[in-house]
Scaffold this active site. Structure first.
Site, PDB file in Angstrom:
ATOM      1  N   TYR A   1      94.740  -2.600  20.682  1.00 47.80           N
ATOM      2  CA  TYR A   1      93.690  -2.853  21.688  1.00 47.80           C
ATOM      3  C   TYR A   1      93.570  -1.674  22.665  1.00 47.80           C
ATOM      4  CZ  TYR A   1      91.236  -5.622  25.316  1.00 47.80           C
ATOM      5  OH  TYR A   1      90.342  -6.106  26.253  1.00 47.80           O
TER       6      TYR A   1
ATOM      7  N   LYS B   1      90.318   0.618  23.197  1.00 45.45           N
ATOM      8  CA  LYS B   1      89.659   0.698  24.506  1.00 45.45           C
ATOM      9  C   LYS B   1      89.640   2.130  25.040  1.00 45.45           C
ATOM     10  CE  LYS B   1      88.325  -3.545  25.120  1.00 45.45           C
ATOM     11  NZ  LYS B   1      86.917  -3.849  24.773  1.00 45.45           N
TER      12      LYS B   1
HETATM   13  P1  NAP Z   1      86.249 -13.728  25.025  1.00 41.02           P
HETATM   14  O1  NAP Z   1      86.132 -14.811  26.032  1.00 41.02           O
HETATM   15  O2  NAP Z   1      87.290 -13.844  23.959  1.00 41.02           O
HETATM   16  O3  NAP Z   1      84.799 -13.542  24.348  1.00 41.02           O
HETATM   17  C1  NAP Z   1      84.607 -12.600  23.327  1.00 41.02           C
HETATM   18  C2  NAP Z   1      83.413 -13.022  22.496  1.00 41.02           C
HETATM   19  O4  NAP Z   1      83.243 -12.023  21.451  1.00 41.02           O
HETATM   20  C3  NAP Z   1      83.618 -14.369  21.800  1.00 41.02           C
HETATM   21  O5  NAP Z   1      82.476 -15.182  21.961  1.00 41.02           O
HETATM   22  C4  NAP Z   1      83.839 -13.964  20.345  1.00 41.02           C
HETATM   23  O6  NAP Z   1      83.348 -14.908  19.396  1.00 41.02           O
HETATM   24  C5  NAP Z   1      82.982 -12.716  20.248  1.00 41.02           C
HETATM   25  N1  NAP Z   1      83.335 -11.913  19.095  1.00 41.02           N
HETATM   26  C6  NAP Z   1      84.578 -11.623  18.605  1.00 41.02           C
HETATM   27  N2  NAP Z   1      84.498 -10.908  17.493  1.00 41.02           N
HETATM   28  C7  NAP Z   1      83.182 -10.727  17.248  1.00 41.02           C
HETATM   29  C8  NAP Z   1      82.468 -10.073  16.211  1.00 41.02           C
HETATM   30  N3  NAP Z   1      83.097  -9.465  15.186  1.00 41.02           N
HETATM   31  N4  NAP Z   1      81.112 -10.084  16.252  1.00 41.02           N
HETATM   32  C9  NAP Z   1      80.463 -10.707  17.257  1.00 41.02           C
HETATM   33  N5  NAP Z   1      81.087 -11.346  18.268  1.00 41.02           N
HETATM   34  C10 NAP Z   1      82.437 -11.359  18.248  1.00 41.02           C
HETATM   35  O7  NAP Z   1      86.494 -12.317  25.695  1.00 41.02           O
HETATM   36  P2  NAP Z   1      86.185 -11.743  27.169  1.00 41.02           P
HETATM   37  O8  NAP Z   1      87.426 -11.859  27.950  1.00 41.02           O
HETATM   38  O9  NAP Z   1      84.919 -12.283  27.699  1.00 41.02           O
HETATM   39  O10 NAP Z   1      86.028 -10.192  26.819  1.00 41.02           O
HETATM   40  C11 NAP Z   1      84.775  -9.553  26.638  1.00 41.02           C
HETATM   41  C12 NAP Z   1      85.007  -8.061  26.501  1.00 41.02           C
HETATM   42  O11 NAP Z   1      85.646  -7.574  27.675  1.00 41.02           O
HETATM   43  C13 NAP Z   1      85.907  -7.684  25.326  1.00 41.02           C
HETATM   44  O12 NAP Z   1      85.480  -6.465  24.773  1.00 41.02           O
HETATM   45  C14 NAP Z   1      87.258  -7.510  25.992  1.00 41.02           C
HETATM   46  O13 NAP Z   1      88.087  -6.673  25.248  1.00 41.02           O
HETATM   47  C15 NAP Z   1      86.837  -6.901  27.316  1.00 41.02           C
HETATM   48  N6  NAP Z   1      87.829  -7.049  28.368  1.00 41.02           N
HETATM   49  C16 NAP Z   1      88.265  -8.284  28.778  1.00 41.02           C
HETATM   50  C17 NAP Z   1      89.207  -8.382  29.789  1.00 41.02           C
HETATM   51  C18 NAP Z   1      89.739  -9.711  30.281  1.00 41.02           C
HETATM   52  O14 NAP Z   1      90.680  -9.701  31.088  1.00 41.02           O
HETATM   53  N7  NAP Z   1      89.188 -10.839  29.866  1.00 41.02           N
HETATM   54  C19 NAP Z   1      89.695  -7.220  30.400  1.00 41.02           C
HETATM   55  C20 NAP Z   1      89.232  -5.983  29.975  1.00 41.02           C
HETATM   56  C21 NAP Z   1      88.290  -5.904  28.969  1.00 41.02           C
HETATM   57  P3  NAP Z   1      84.329 -16.054  18.822  1.00 41.02           P
HETATM   58  O15 NAP Z   1      84.633 -16.932  19.945  1.00 41.02           O
HETATM   59  O16 NAP Z   1      83.497 -16.738  17.772  1.00 41.02           O
HETATM   60  O17 NAP Z   1      85.527 -15.343  18.275  1.00 41.02           O
END
Ligand code: NAP
Length: 258
Positions: free
Chosen positions: A157, A161
């Site tokens: 990851y 990133k």
């Molecule tokens: P999340 O709640 O897990 O949501 C991610 C979404 O992406 C889910 O709806 C998932 O669908 C979808 N997804 C996964 N694989 C996919 C694919 N191959 N094609 C299309 N959609 C796909 O994550 P989040 O926390 O909101 O994170 C959003 C972004 O921010 C990510 O890139 C994450 O790495 C980044 N981020 C998050 C954090 C944090 O603390 N939360 C911090 C830094 C960066 P399914 O549910 O069907 O799998």
């Protein structure tokens, strides 16, 4: 009708059925934009789009697409362009984690994480930039993370990133001449399903884990999806027209090595 910040703009957000992506799609809609919610699951994408359309009285469509599949990405972007009348904004947000220490990390864990974050951002950008270049207008935001600076147990990851930061800078250099801004946001701990899953995997109750993590955040709390959505909206607005190729951290404090 009052003109809002994104009136007339068409935004595509990947992985937008929940979490940061959903909050971002809602943020664009709140400010008058039409939005496409892209996610793996059609029903979840359509449900999110309907909720957004009902709340903000705007056009919102839900489209199923696995961002790692070129055929699906090409079809999804064309469907969105046809339904919304074009594409002005792309947020490469879809993401997954497959955390493990290096000696336990499988090839699949590595490939899946690279696939969704890097290949996914590349394929979606390739398809969307055609529309942006033709109209000489566009905004692209990629989701990086504080993990790009290094995080134990997140070799895949963290690498993906960090990769997205290079992707952002190079793309900004290529597309700037077409009046397309490309930036990245790098969130710290945001309370979503992703971080709740991490808490459970580490054997913590999610609420207890949030409180624990908040103690190490200067601002004294963990982030919520809207914290990130607000920043993405700013970067996609015309007020940020001279911000290009930047990585903006949103983590409640300055970045130091953890
Ligand atoms: P999340 O709640 O897990 O949501 C991610 C979404 O992406 C889910 O709806 C998932 O669908 C979808 N997804 C996964 N694989 C996919 C694919 N191959 N094609 C299309 N959609 C796909 O994550 P989040 O926390 O909101 O994170 C959003 C972004 O921010 C990510 O890139 C994450 O790495 C980044 N981020 C998050 C954090 C944090 O603390 N939360 C911090 C830094 C960066 P399914 O549910 O069907 O799998």
């Amino acid at each position: 009708m009052t003109t809002k910040r994104f009136t007339g703009r068409r935004a595509v957000i990947t992985g937008a059925a929940r979490g940061i992506g959903l909050a971002t799609a809602a943020r664009f809609a709140e400010d008058g934009g039409s939005v496409a919610v892209i996610d793996l699951d059609l029903a979840a994408a359509q449900e999110a789009a309907k909720a957004i359309a009902d709340e903000f009285k705007t056009v919102a469509v839900g489209v199923a697409c696995d961002v790692t599949r070129k055929d699906q990405v090409e079809a999804a972007i064309e469907e969105v362009a046809a339904k919304l009348g074009g594409v002005d904004i792309l947020v490469n947000n879809a993401g997954i984690t497959r955390d493990n220490l290096v000696h336990k990390m499988s090839e699949d864990d590595w490939d899946m994480v690279m696939g969704v974050h890097l290949r996914g951002a590349f394929l979606c950008t390739s398809a969307a930039q055609r529309h942006m270049v033709a109209q000489k207008y566009g905004k692209i935001v990629n989701l990086s993370s504080t993990s790009a600076l290094g995080n134990r147990g997140q070799l895949n990851y963290s690498t993906a990133k960090a990769g997205l930061q290079g992707f952002t800078r190079s793309l900004a250099l290529e597309l700037g001449r077409f009046n397309i801004n490309v930036n990245a946001v790098a969130p710290g701990f945001i309370d979503t399903e992703m971080t709740q899953q991490t808490a459970r995997r580490l054997g913590h109750d999610p609420e207890e884990y949030r409180q624990m993590r908040a103690k190490n955040i200067a601002i004294g709390r963990v982030g919520v999806p809207r914290d990130v959505a607000n920043l993405i909206a700013f970067l996609c607005s015309d007020e940020a027209g001279f911000v290009n190729g930047q990585i903006i951290y949103a983590s409640g404090g300055p970045e130091t090595r953890r």
